[in-house]
Design a protein around this motif. Structure first.
Motif, PDB file in Angstrom:
ATOM      1  N   LEU A 295      13.484  72.633  32.535  1.00 50.54           N
ATOM      2  CA  LEU A 295      12.686  72.787  31.064  1.00 50.54           C
ATOM      3  C   LEU A 295      12.642  74.332  30.840  1.00 50.54           C
ATOM      4  O   LEU A 295      12.335  74.375  29.279  1.00 50.54           O
ATOM      5  CB  LEU A 295      11.609  72.043  30.983  1.00 50.54           C
ATOM      6  CG  LEU A 295      11.331  70.638  31.290  1.00 50.54           C
ATOM      7  CD1 LEU A 295      10.212  70.072  31.286  1.00 50.54           C
ATOM      8  CD2 LEU A 295      12.101  69.745  30.152  1.00 50.54           C
ATOM      9  N   ARG A 296      13.136  74.855  31.505  1.00 47.52           N
ATOM     10  CA  ARG A 296      12.778  76.450  31.140  1.00 47.52           C
ATOM     11  C   ARG A 296      14.053  77.138  31.307  1.00 47.52           C
ATOM     12  O   ARG A 296      14.037  78.613  30.976  1.00 47.52           O
ATOM     13  CB  ARG A 296      11.752  77.133  32.033  1.00 47.52           C
ATOM     14  CG  ARG A 296      10.282  76.469  32.265  1.00 47.52           C
ATOM     15  CD  ARG A 296       9.509  77.261  33.280  1.00 47.52           C
ATOM     16  NE  ARG A 296       9.820  76.855  34.428  1.00 47.52           N
ATOM     17  CZ  ARG A 296      10.374  77.664  35.709  1.00 47.52           C
ATOM     18  NH1 ARG A 296      10.440  78.819  35.130  1.00 47.52           N
ATOM     19  NH2 ARG A 296      10.400  77.282  36.696  1.00 47.52           N
ATOM     20  N   LYS A 297      15.088  76.506  31.343  1.00 53.23           N
ATOM     21  CA  LYS A 297      16.520  77.161  31.404  1.00 53.23           C
ATOM     22  C   LYS A 297      17.477  76.786  30.209  1.00 53.23           C
ATOM     23  O   LYS A 297      17.555  75.787  29.641  1.00 53.23           O
ATOM     24  CB  LYS A 297      17.205  76.714  32.655  1.00 53.23           C
ATOM     25  CG  LYS A 297      18.309  77.154  33.020  1.00 53.23           C
ATOM     26  CD  LYS A 297      18.746  76.912  34.734  1.00 53.23           C
ATOM     27  CE  LYS A 297      19.658  78.008  35.269  1.00 53.23           C
ATOM     28  NZ  LYS A 297      19.763  77.492  36.642  1.00 53.23           N
ATOM     29  N   LEU A 298      18.039  77.815  29.853  1.00 54.46           N
ATOM     30  CA  LEU A 298      19.251  77.858  28.714  1.00 54.46           C
ATOM     31  C   LEU A 298      20.576  78.035  29.281  1.00 54.46           C
ATOM     32  O   LEU A 298      20.917  78.965  29.930  1.00 54.46           O
ATOM     33  CB  LEU A 298      18.699  78.878  27.629  1.00 54.46           C
ATOM     34  CG  LEU A 298      17.701  78.692  26.755  1.00 54.46           C
ATOM     35  CD1 LEU A 298      17.442  79.790  25.537  1.00 54.46           C
ATOM     36  CD2 LEU A 298      17.788  77.426  26.033  1.00 54.46           C
ATOM     37  N   PHE A 299      21.501  77.497  28.619  1.00 56.58           N
ATOM     38  CA  PHE A 299      22.833  77.844  28.878  1.00 56.58           C
ATOM     39  C   PHE A 299      23.309  78.454  27.620  1.00 56.58           C
ATOM     40  O   PHE A 299      23.111  77.910  26.596  1.00 56.58           O
ATOM     41  CB  PHE A 299      23.824  76.549  28.783  1.00 56.58           C
ATOM     42  CG  PHE A 299      25.165  76.485  28.892  1.00 56.58           C
ATOM     43  CD1 PHE A 299      25.895  77.028  29.822  1.00 56.58           C
ATOM     44  CD2 PHE A 299      25.870  76.487  27.712  1.00 56.58           C
ATOM     45  CE1 PHE A 299      27.227  77.179  29.644  1.00 56.58           C
ATOM     46  CE2 PHE A 299      27.260  76.564  27.429  1.00 56.58           C
ATOM     47  CZ  PHE A 299      27.914  76.821  28.650  1.00 56.58           C
ATOM     48  N   ILE A 300      24.249  79.519  27.840  1.00 51.35           N
ATOM     49  CA  ILE A 300      24.599  80.413  26.759  1.00 51.35           C
ATOM     50  C   ILE A 300      26.081  80.513  27.088  1.00 51.35           C
ATOM     51  O   ILE A 300      26.736  80.962  27.976  1.00 51.35           O
ATOM     52  CB  ILE A 300      24.032  81.698  26.602  1.00 51.35           C
ATOM     53  CG1 ILE A 300      22.550  81.638  26.222  1.00 51.35           C
ATOM     54  CG2 ILE A 300      24.614  82.581  25.671  1.00 51.35           C
ATOM     55  CD1 ILE A 300      21.457  81.380  27.244  1.00 51.35           C
ATOM     56  N   GLY A 301      26.766  80.018  25.875  1.00 53.53           N
ATOM     57  CA  GLY A 301      28.229  80.037  26.260  1.00 53.53           C
ATOM     58  C   GLY A 301      28.909  80.908  25.080  1.00 53.53           C
ATOM     59  O   GLY A 301      28.090  81.276  23.870  1.00 53.53           O
ATOM     60  N   GLY A 302      30.099  81.374  25.275  1.00 53.53           N
ATOM     61  CA  GLY A 302      30.729  82.174  24.051  1.00 53.53           C
ATOM     62  C   GLY A 302      30.418  83.537  24.215  1.00 53.53           C
ATOM     63  O   GLY A 302      30.535  84.412  23.219  1.00 53.53           O
ATOM     64  N   ILE A 303      29.940  83.920  25.394  1.00 56.01           N
ATOM     65  CA  ILE A 303      29.615  85.705  25.536  1.00 56.01           C
ATOM     66  C   ILE A 303      30.813  86.278  25.520  1.00 56.01           C
ATOM     67  O   ILE A 303      31.861  86.016  26.188  1.00 56.01           O
ATOM     68  CB  ILE A 303      28.815  85.705  26.990  1.00 56.01           C
ATOM     69  CG1 ILE A 303      27.452  84.814  27.003  1.00 56.01           C
ATOM     70  CG2 ILE A 303      28.371  86.973  27.077  1.00 56.01           C
ATOM     71  CD1 ILE A 303      26.785  84.739  28.290  1.00 56.01           C
ATOM     72  N   LYS A 304      30.828  87.731  24.938  1.00 57.78           N
ATOM     73  CA  LYS A 304      31.872  88.373  25.105  1.00 57.78           C
ATOM     74  C   LYS A 304      32.077  88.839  26.517  1.00 57.78           C
ATOM     75  O   LYS A 304      31.152  88.907  27.300  1.00 57.78           O
ATOM     76  CB  LYS A 304      31.539  89.414  24.151  1.00 57.78           C
ATOM     77  CG  LYS A 304      31.816  89.366  22.869  1.00 57.78           C
ATOM     78  CD  LYS A 304      31.558  90.512  21.983  1.00 57.78           C
ATOM     79  CE  LYS A 304      32.711  91.694  21.888  1.00 57.78           C
ATOM     80  NZ  LYS A 304      32.406  92.687  20.912  1.00 57.78           N
TER      81      LYS A 304
END
Length: 153
Positions: free
Chosen positions: A10-19
Motif C-alpha cells: 500500500l506504500r509502494k509505487l511503480f514508476i515506468g518510462g524513466i530516462k
C-alpha cells in the motif's frame, strides 16, 4: 519510521518510462517531495548495470502514495513517467489487476442458431469465486458464409 501496520504494497509505487540517464539521487529527490521515502530504486541490468527504465518508491505511509498519485502526471528529467501503485508479484495472477479487458469472445455458433434462449445463456455468467452474476451484452456479428481458397493443398 514506517508504520508496520500498513502493508508495504500500500506504500509502494511503480514508476515506468524513466530516462536511462536519470540518477538514483534525482529519482529519490523527486519523489521525496510527496512524503518520507523509505526506499527508492531504479532497476538495473545485472550484467551492464544500465537502467532498465523503471523503478520503485516505497513511502513511510500510504498517504504519501495518495499524494503522489493525485499529482500525476509526473515529469523527471524532462520526460513524462508512468506512475502506478505497485502490485506484489504473488498478487498479480490472483486478482483482476492484470486483466485489460472484460470481454468474452465466443466463436463457433452456427448461423442457423436463432433461438434467443440459447443466446441468453451467454448473457449471464458468474465470475469464479463470486456469486454475483455479471451481465454481458451479446453482440451478433455477420458471419462469413463464402468459402475461401487455401494456399495449401
Amino acid at each position: 519510521m514506517s508504520n508496520n501496520n500498513e502493508d508495504e504494497s500500500l506504500r509502494k509505487l511503480f514508476i515506468g518510462g524513466i530516462k536511462l540517464d536519470t540518477t538514483d539521487e534525482t529519482f529519490h529527490d523527486y519523489y521525496a517531495k510527496f512524503g518520507e521515502v523509505v526506499d527508492s530504486v531504479i532497476m538495473k541490468d545485472a550484467h551492464t548495470q544500465r537502467s532498465r527504465g523503471f523503478g520503485f518508491v516505497t513511502y513511510a505511509s500510504k498517504e504519501a502514495v495518495d499524494a503522489a498519485m493525485s499529482m500525476r502526471p509526473h515529469v523527471i528529467d524532462d520526460k513524462p513517467v508512468d506512475v502506478k501503485r505497485a502490485i506484489p508479484k504473488d498478487a498479480i495472477n490472483k486478482n483482476e489487476s492484470n486483466i485489460s479487458s472484460k470481454r468474452l469472445y465466443v466463436s463457433g455458433i452456427k448461423e442457423a442458431t436463432r433461438n434467443r434462449a440459447q443466446y441468453s445463456r451467454l448473457q449471464s455468467c458468474t465470475k469464479p469465486m463470486q456469486s454475483t452474476p455479471v451481465f454481458l451484452e451479446v453482440v451478433s456479428l455477420p458471419l462469413l458464409t463464402e468459402q475461401r481458397n487455401s494456399g495449401f493443398r
